[in-house]
Design a protein around this motif. Structure first.
Motif, PDB file in Angstrom:
ATOM      1  N   GLU A 135      13.743   4.334   4.883  1.00 41.10           N
ATOM      2  CA  GLU A 135      13.488   5.661   4.339  1.00 41.10           C
ATOM      3  C   GLU A 135      13.921   5.738   2.889  1.00 41.10           C
ATOM      4  O   GLU A 135      14.976   5.230   2.515  1.00 41.10           O
ATOM      5  N   ILE A 136      13.083   6.352   2.092  1.00 38.36           N
ATOM      6  CA  ILE A 136      13.452   6.682   0.719  1.00 38.36           C
ATOM      7  C   ILE A 136      13.307   8.192   0.590  1.00 38.36           C
ATOM      8  O   ILE A 136      12.210   8.725   0.444  1.00 38.36           O
ATOM      9  N   VAL A 173       0.858  -1.178   0.000  1.00 37.14           N
ATOM     10  CA  VAL A 173       0.000   0.000   0.000  1.00 37.14           C
ATOM     11  C   VAL A 173       0.897   1.231   0.000  1.00 37.14           C
ATOM     12  O   VAL A 173       1.823   1.336   0.808  1.00 37.14           O
ATOM     13  N   PHE A 174       0.639   2.146  -0.922  1.00 37.57           N
ATOM     14  CA  PHE A 174       1.460   3.356  -1.083  1.00 37.57           C
ATOM     15  C   PHE A 174       0.532   4.564  -0.905  1.00 37.57           C
ATOM     16  O   PHE A 174      -0.284   4.870  -1.768  1.00 37.57           O
ATOM     17  N   VAL A 175       0.689   5.253   0.228  1.00 35.75           N
ATOM     18  CA  VAL A 175      -0.152   6.420   0.525  1.00 35.75           C
ATOM     19  C   VAL A 175       0.563   7.669   0.032  1.00 35.75           C
ATOM     20  O   VAL A 175       1.577   8.081   0.596  1.00 35.75           O
ATOM     21  N   MET A 227       7.366  -7.693   6.934  1.00 33.54           N
ATOM     22  CA  MET A 227       6.635  -6.478   6.585  1.00 33.54           C
ATOM     23  C   MET A 227       7.529  -5.265   6.771  1.00 33.54           C
ATOM     24  O   MET A 227       8.267  -5.170   7.750  1.00 33.54           O
ATOM     25  N   ASN A 228       7.470  -4.324   5.826  1.00 32.20           N
ATOM     26  CA  ASN A 228       8.257  -3.090   5.890  1.00 32.20           C
ATOM     27  C   ASN A 228       7.352  -1.869   5.977  1.00 32.20           C
ATOM     28  O   ASN A 228       6.300  -1.818   5.340  1.00 32.20           O
ATOM     29  N   VAL A 229       7.769  -0.886   6.769  1.00 27.60           N
ATOM     30  CA  VAL A 229       7.143   0.432   6.794  1.00 27.60           C
ATOM     31  C   VAL A 229       8.171   1.414   6.249  1.00 27.60           C
ATOM     32  O   VAL A 229       9.249   1.564   6.827  1.00 27.60           O
ATOM     33  N   LYS A 247       5.997 -11.255   1.538  1.00 25.62           N
ATOM     34  CA  LYS A 247       6.595  -9.961   1.849  1.00 25.62           C
ATOM     35  C   LYS A 247       5.570  -8.856   1.618  1.00 25.62           C
ATOM     36  O   LYS A 247       4.920  -8.802   0.580  1.00 25.62           O
ATOM     37  N   THR A 248       5.419  -7.959   2.597  1.00 21.12           N
ATOM     38  CA  THR A 248       4.456  -6.866   2.467  1.00 21.12           C
ATOM     39  C   THR A 248       5.103  -5.535   2.821  1.00 21.12           C
ATOM     40  O   THR A 248       6.129  -5.486   3.511  1.00 21.12           O
ATOM     41  N   ASN A 249       4.473  -4.455   2.346  1.00 17.01           N
ATOM     42  CA  ASN A 249       5.045  -3.122   2.519  1.00 17.01           C
ATOM     43  C   ASN A 249       3.952  -2.077   2.623  1.00 17.01           C
ATOM     44  O   ASN A 249       2.911  -2.182   1.968  1.00 17.01           O
ATOM     45  N   ILE A 250       4.202  -1.050   3.422  1.00 16.88           N
ATOM     46  CA  ILE A 250       3.370   0.148   3.392  1.00 16.88           C
ATOM     47  C   ILE A 250       4.280   1.354   3.263  1.00 16.88           C
ATOM     48  O   ILE A 250       5.214   1.530   4.052  1.00 16.88           O
ATOM     49  N   PHE A 251       4.053   2.126   2.213  1.00 18.26           N
ATOM     50  CA  PHE A 251       4.801   3.352   1.958  1.00 18.26           C
ATOM     51  C   PHE A 251       3.932   4.532   2.376  1.00 18.26           C
ATOM     52  O   PHE A 251       2.768   4.624   1.970  1.00 18.26           O
ATOM     53  N   LEU A 252       4.493   5.444   3.162  1.00 16.59           N
ATOM     54  CA  LEU A 252       3.783   6.652   3.588  1.00 16.59           C
ATOM     55  C   LEU A 252       4.614   7.862   3.164  1.00 16.59           C
ATOM     56  O   LEU A 252       5.797   7.959   3.494  1.00 16.59           O
TER      57      LEU A 252
END
Length: 264
Positions: free
Chosen positions: A236-237, A73-75, A175-177, A128-133
């Motif tokens: 962090e990106i 999910v990319f917010v 999972m990554n945040v 593998k899961t990810n949430i980008f904020l």
């Protein structure tokens, strides 16, 4: 990256960074679902018709039901208002501030809460899961032009760190945040007040100039591919000032922790 991101939901993809990010992921063969506000429905429909297999939604209802293998999910949604509280404040100042805080801060928090259990459940199953904020370089370098935008993005940056710490406490490793901190990028975000904010900096010749959208996207995906030792995406990106702000904050915070005796 193909092993970490397969089905991705991108919020705020009716233009600017969100749309170009969706296009890039689609070109890489990912399953992409995009969302936007009701007033942007025609734009989302256009993008979906242009990019075969891409799907769009106006609301987030039933996303997990329709896409049970959603792993990312990319917010990215956000708005920006320029005003001065002391000199010529807008008559609808309260309404603007509430709208900006709701869109930029409350919405990402609620979206994270809505998808957290789903992403954590998949991670427990070995997916593998990810949430980008998306925060902003202005989360770390506040400027006087944006008295609500800057603190709203600082709130997102803080929320990302807290969400990551809470995730670590679960013991789940898959999972990554990820906090995404763009610099000033040439998008429609500030199109309505760019001339004014340039003037406040002494005119366009002296004003900070935006990074091109193409340069930003290329840099974002380059950093995205720069993995941790275990192959996971970096926490962090940050591109340009965004990355510099993240680095300065992290170094300062870690020094404070060491000084307090809370870490080695």
């Amino acid at each position: 990256m193909s092993s970490r991101i397969n089905t991705i939901l991108i919020l705020g993809a009716a233009g600017g960074i969100g749309e170009v990010t969706a296009r890039r992921f689609h070109s890489m063969g990912k399953k992409v679902i995009v969302t936007g506000r009701e007033q942007n429905k025609e734009r989302l429909e256009h993008v979906a018709k242009e990019l075969e297999g891409l799907e769009y939604r106006i609301a987030l209802n039933n996303i997990v039901r329709d896409f049970p293998q959603l792993d990312t999910v990319f917010v990215n949604a956000g708005i920006q208002h320029h005003y001065d509280i002391f000199q010529n404040p807008p008559p609808n100042l309260a309404q603007q501030a509430i709208q900006e805080l709701t869109t930029n801060l409350m919405a990402p928090i609620l979206v994270a809460q809505a998808f957290a259990s789903h992403l954590l459940s998949l991670a427990r199953q070995g997916i593998k899961t990810n949430i980008f904020l998306t925060s902003s370089s202005l989360a770390y370098f506040p400027v006087p032009f944006y008295p609500t935008y800057c603190p709203s993005k600082a709130g997102v940056a803080s929320f990302c760190k807290i969400l990551r710490w809470q995730l670590e406490a679960t013991g789940v490793k898959g999972m990554n945040v990820i906090e995404v901190a763009p610099p000033y990028v040439d998008t429609p975000l500030n199109v309505h007040h760019r001339v004014h904010t340039d003037a406040l900096q002494g005119g366009p010749e002296k004003a900070v100039q935006p990074m091109t959208l193409e340069e930003y996207i290329d840099s974002f995906f380059e950093i995205l591919e720069d993995r941790k030792e275990d192959g996971s995406i970096r926490d962090e990106i940050g591109v340009g000032f965004g990355g510099q702000g993240q680095k300065v904050w992290k170094q300062g915070y870690e020094n404070l922790l060491r000084g307090s005796g809370m870490t080695n």
